[in-house]
Write a protein that holds these residues in place. Structure first.
Motif, PDB file in Angstrom:
ATOM      1  N   GLU A  96       0.827  -1.205   0.000  1.00 47.78           N
ATOM      2  CA  GLU A  96       0.000   0.000   0.000  1.00 47.78           C
ATOM      3  C   GLU A  96       0.867   1.264   0.000  1.00 47.78           C
ATOM      4  O   GLU A  96       0.528   2.268  -0.643  1.00 47.78           O
ATOM      5  CB  GLU A  96      -0.887  -0.045   1.251  1.00 47.78           C
ATOM      6  N   SER A 108       1.782   2.385  -3.346  1.00 47.01           N
ATOM      7  CA  SER A 108       0.668   2.712  -4.255  1.00 47.01           C
ATOM      8  C   SER A 108       0.683   4.196  -4.606  1.00 47.01           C
ATOM      9  O   SER A 108       1.178   5.023  -3.828  1.00 47.01           O
ATOM     10  CB  SER A 108      -0.661   2.353  -3.593  1.00 47.01           C
ATOM     11  N   PRO A 109       0.141   4.560  -5.777  1.00 47.71           N
ATOM     12  CA  PRO A 109       0.077   5.975  -6.166  1.00 47.71           C
ATOM     13  C   PRO A 109      -0.691   6.812  -5.145  1.00 47.71           C
ATOM     14  O   PRO A 109      -0.321   7.976  -4.908  1.00 47.71           O
ATOM     15  CB  PRO A 109      -0.674   5.951  -7.507  1.00 47.71           C
ATOM     16  N   GLU A 110      -1.706   6.233  -4.509  1.00 49.63           N
ATOM     17  CA  GLU A 110      -2.502   6.994  -3.535  1.00 49.63           C
ATOM     18  C   GLU A 110      -1.624   7.489  -2.379  1.00 49.63           C
ATOM     19  O   GLU A 110      -1.669   8.658  -2.007  1.00 49.63           O
ATOM     20  CB  GLU A 110      -3.650   6.137  -2.969  1.00 49.63           C
ATOM     21  N   ILE A 111      -0.834   6.558  -1.810  1.00 49.18           N
ATOM     22  CA  ILE A 111       0.003   6.934  -0.663  1.00 49.18           C
ATOM     23  C   ILE A 111       1.176   7.806  -1.115  1.00 49.18           C
ATOM     24  O   ILE A 111       1.546   8.769  -0.427  1.00 49.18           O
ATOM     25  CB  ILE A 111       0.482   5.673   0.104  1.00 49.18           C
ATOM     26  N   GLN A 112       1.765   7.502  -2.279  1.00 51.86           N
ATOM     27  CA  GLN A 112       2.873   8.327  -2.772  1.00 51.86           C
ATOM     28  C   GLN A 112       2.407   9.753  -3.040  1.00 51.86           C
ATOM     29  O   GLN A 112       3.123  10.720  -2.746  1.00 51.86           O
ATOM     30  CB  GLN A 112       3.491   7.690  -4.037  1.00 51.86           C
ATOM     31  N   ASN A 113       1.190   9.898  -3.568  1.00 48.40           N
ATOM     32  CA  ASN A 113       0.620  11.234  -3.773  1.00 48.40           C
ATOM     33  C   ASN A 113       0.373  11.935  -2.443  1.00 48.40           C
ATOM     34  O   ASN A 113       0.675  13.121  -2.293  1.00 48.40           O
ATOM     35  CB  ASN A 113      -0.706  11.164  -4.537  1.00 48.40           C
ATOM     36  N   LEU A 114      -0.172  11.176  -1.477  1.00 49.70           N
ATOM     37  CA  LEU A 114      -0.439  11.759  -0.159  1.00 49.70           C
ATOM     38  C   LEU A 114       0.854  12.296   0.456  1.00 49.70           C
ATOM     39  O   LEU A 114       0.886  13.398   1.006  1.00 49.70           O
ATOM     40  CB  LEU A 114      -1.091  10.713   0.763  1.00 49.70           C
ATOM     41  N   TRP A 121       1.821  15.523  -1.261  1.00 49.39           N
ATOM     42  CA  TRP A 121       0.921  16.617  -0.869  1.00 49.39           C
ATOM     43  C   TRP A 121       1.176  17.058   0.569  1.00 49.39           C
ATOM     44  O   TRP A 121       1.103  18.247   0.878  1.00 49.39           O
ATOM     45  CB  TRP A 121      -0.548  16.200  -1.051  1.00 49.39           C
ATOM     46  N   MET A 155      -6.490  12.138   7.560  1.00 56.63           N
ATOM     47  CA  MET A 155      -6.270  10.756   7.114  1.00 56.63           C
ATOM     48  C   MET A 155      -5.857   9.904   8.320  1.00 56.63           C
ATOM     49  O   MET A 155      -4.786  10.140   8.896  1.00 56.63           O
ATOM     50  CB  MET A 155      -5.167  10.695   6.048  1.00 56.63           C
TER      51      MET A 155
END
Ligand code: ZN
Length: 196
Positions: free
Chosen positions: A24, A27-33, A36, A56
Motif C-alpha cells: 500500500e 501505491s500511487p494513492e500513498i505516494q501522492n499523499l 501533498w 487521514m
C-alpha cells in the motif's frame, strides 16, 4: 497540492490511525499523499506533519527541519535546543522508544493549534523503528530537537496532542510569547508562572 490542516476539536485528531502495508505504501494513492503532505508542511511552514492532521487516519508522518528555518535563530538557542537541520523523510508505522526521562522542556507549537504555544517536557533522546517511503524498515536514533519532533509527530498517530503533555500554566498565544517570553530563559519563565 495543498491540503487543509485541521484544527484542535476536529474529531479526526483523536481518531485511531491504522498501519500501512508495504504494498500500500508503494501505491500511487500513498505516494501522492506523501507529496501533498510535503507541500502542505512547507507551505505552512512547519517541521512535521502527521496524516491525522490532514484528516487521514494513517500511521504516517513527514518531517523536515530546513537550514533556512535555523538561519534567524541565535547560536545560543540552536545549541541549547540541540537543533540541527533534518532532511525530508517519511516515517510509517513508527514504534517509539524513549531513551531517557521526558525532562527536557522547551516551547512547542503545532499546526493544528495555530497561534498557540506552551512548554512541553520531552525526552532528549529517542529510537524509532519505522518504514520509509519505499516501505523499507529504518531505525532512527535522534537527540535534541529532532527527537522532540519525532515524539510530537508520533503522538499525533497515537491520538495525542502537545496540550495533553504540556505544563498547562505555560499555555499562551504566540503573540504573547513573542511579546513577553521569547527572551526569557525557561527557568525564569517557570518561576514567573509558578511551575517548578
Ligand atoms: Zn502537531
Amino acid at each position: 497540492m495543498r491540503l487543509k490542516i485541521i484544527q484542535v476539536g476536529d474529531p479526526a485528531l483523536r481518531d485511531t490511525a491504522r498501519s500501512l502495508e508495504q504494498q500500500e505504501i508503494r501505491s500511487p494513492e500513498i505516494q501522492n499523499l506523501i507529496e501533498w503532505m510535503r507541500e502542505t508542511m512547507h507551505d505552512a511552514p512547519g517541521v512535521g506533519l502527521a496524516a491525522p492532521q490532514v484528516g487521514m487516519p494513517l500511521r504516517l508522518a513527514v518531517i523536515e527541519d530546513k537550514p533556512e528555518y535555523l538561519r534567524d535563530l541565535s547560536s545560543e538557542v540552536l545549541t541549547e535546543r540541540e537543533r540541527r537541520p533534518v532532511p525530508f523523510h517519511v516515517i510509517i508505522n513508527p514504534v517509539l522508544e524513549l531513551l531517557d526521562e521526558p525532562k527536557t522542556t522547551f516551547y512547542e507549537g503545532c499546526l493544528s493549534l495555530a497561534g498557540f504555544t506552551a512548554l512541553v517536557p520531552r525526552s532528549r533522546g529517542v529510537r524509532v523503528n519505522a518504514l520509509n517511503h519505499h516501505g523499507e524498515p529504518v531505525v532512527i536514533e535522534a537527540s535534541g530537537w529532532y527527537a522532540r519532533i519525532l515524539q510530537h509527530e508520533i503522538d499525533h498517530l497515537n491520538r495525542t496532542l502537545y496540550i495533553d503533555r504540556m505544563a498547562s500554566r505555560s499555555f499562551m498565544s504566540m503573540e504573547n510569547y513573542l511579546r513577553y517570553w521569547r527572551n526569557r530563559t525557561i527557568a525564569e519563565t517557570k518561576q514567573w508562572i509558578g511551575w517548578s
